[in-house]
Motif scaffolding. Structure first.
Motif: not given
Length: 351
Positions: A115-121
């Motif tokens: 999961l790349d970019g999980s800060s954007n979930i």
């Protein structure tokens, strides 16, 4: 950008690849499973909070020291389960400290960022999955050794983007293809064949909040971009930053441009933040197969020998001439594009 795009399903495409090259049979089997897991992830992500608190922090940290989100753990479980169904000997994941043996004696290994970019979930911004497929290393004494090969030996690589559309970008057999998930038929359909990154582009992606920490070479290059038409490049540039590597890469495939995550002077960031085995290497193969380039500022990414499975690397990729230009600034921070033959030859710099 593309040539002779045909609406072919992913499974049919993979069958065509294996018909031409039996050596890619195992890699294609792994890609089929990754695609199936990506489709499942897309459905789950589309539900957002209706599915639950997928963006909530857990009590666990990943190899980067980041607190794992619920969706990080879900993605890791789904993709490892998928790879167990494929002829994959060992998997390395950003969410695991050590390699995980799946099927001893299988011919390939997979390095994956589930999961790349999980800060954007929770922000409803595009996130994704990145993967790299390598041949097993003959005579490897222990599982880690399989992954300590240069990226140029990758059999295939790619990434999924969970955004307004769910896309699967695939680098295999010397080309880069884009597939879009069609929910009407439950399959990935090729929508861009033999992608080529545009050369004439005016976008670059970098996290400018780290400006004060950059080396002079990076600062000077970005300063010249910011000067726009009044500066040495003679044209205006737009800066982008999504904090999602897959989203940045997808845009570059479609519109050209440049991505930069350099090393900087913050503690622990001398080699940037991205991991060589399951972020930089797959992105480099995708870029090069699409006629682009990828470097750490000094070396071709695909020629770097990983020192460990989670080793970091600066990453600069995109349109060839822009990557080459940044490399010139690294070699000489006082490099002047106004005196460079590249600019005189291209002419496009004067808009």
């Amino acid at each position: 950008m593309t040539s002779s795009t045909q609406a072919v399903e992913l499974q049919s495409f993979l069958s065509q690849i294996t018909d031409r090259d039996k050596g890619l049979t195992a890699a294609c089997a792994a890609i089929a499973e990754i695609g199936a897991a990506a489709a499942e992830m897309a459905e789950l992500i589309a539900l957002g909070r209706l599915y639950g608190s997928i963006g909530a922090a857990t009590d666990h940290k990943n190899t980067d020291g980041d607190v794992q989100k619920q969706l990080d753990l879900i993605a890791d479980e789904k993709f490892i389960a998928a790879l167990r169904r494929a002829p994959v000997a060992v998997v390395v994941s950003e969410e695991l400290n050590e390699p995980l043996v799946l099927n001893e004696g299988a011919p390939i290994v997979v390095a994956i960022d589930p999961l790349d970019g999980s800060s954007n979930i929770d922000a409803n911004v595009s996130i994704g999955t990145i993967f790299s497929i390598l041949p097993v290393l003959p005579g490897a004494g222990e599982p880690t050794a399989h992954f300590l090969q240069p990226g140029r030996v990758q059999l295939a690589a790619g990434f999924a983007v969970y955004g307004p559309q769910t896309s699967l970008v695939l680098a295999i057999a010397g080309k880069t293809q884009i597939f879009t998930f069609d929910r009407r038929v439950g399959a990935f359909i090729r929508t861009s064949a033999d992608v080529q990154i545009k050369e004439d582009a005016t976008e670059y992606a970098i996290n400018a909040s780290n400006y004060r920490h950059w080396d002079p070479s990076v600062k000077i290059f970005i300063d010249d971009c910011v000067k726009g038409a009044d500066g040495p490049f003679g044209r205006n540039y737009n800066m982008r930053w999504i904090a999602s590597l897959v989203a940045e890469a997808y845009r570059i495939l479609l519109r050209g441009g440049l991505f930069l995550y350099p090393g900087d002077h913050r503690e622990g960031y001398a080699d940037g933040r991205l991991r060589l085995c399951y972020e930089a290497n797959p992105m480099a193969l995708v870029a090069e197969n699409a006629g682009g380039a990828a470097t750490d500022g000094h070396r071709r990414i695909l020629d770097i020998l990983p020192a460990s499975i989670h080793v970091r690397s600066p990453l600069i990729f995109g349109s060839v001439w822009l990557v080459d230009l940044v490399s010139r600034f690294y070699a000489d921070p006082h490099f002047s594009p106004e005196r460079a033959p590249l600019f005189a030859q291209r002419g496009l710099m004067r808009g």
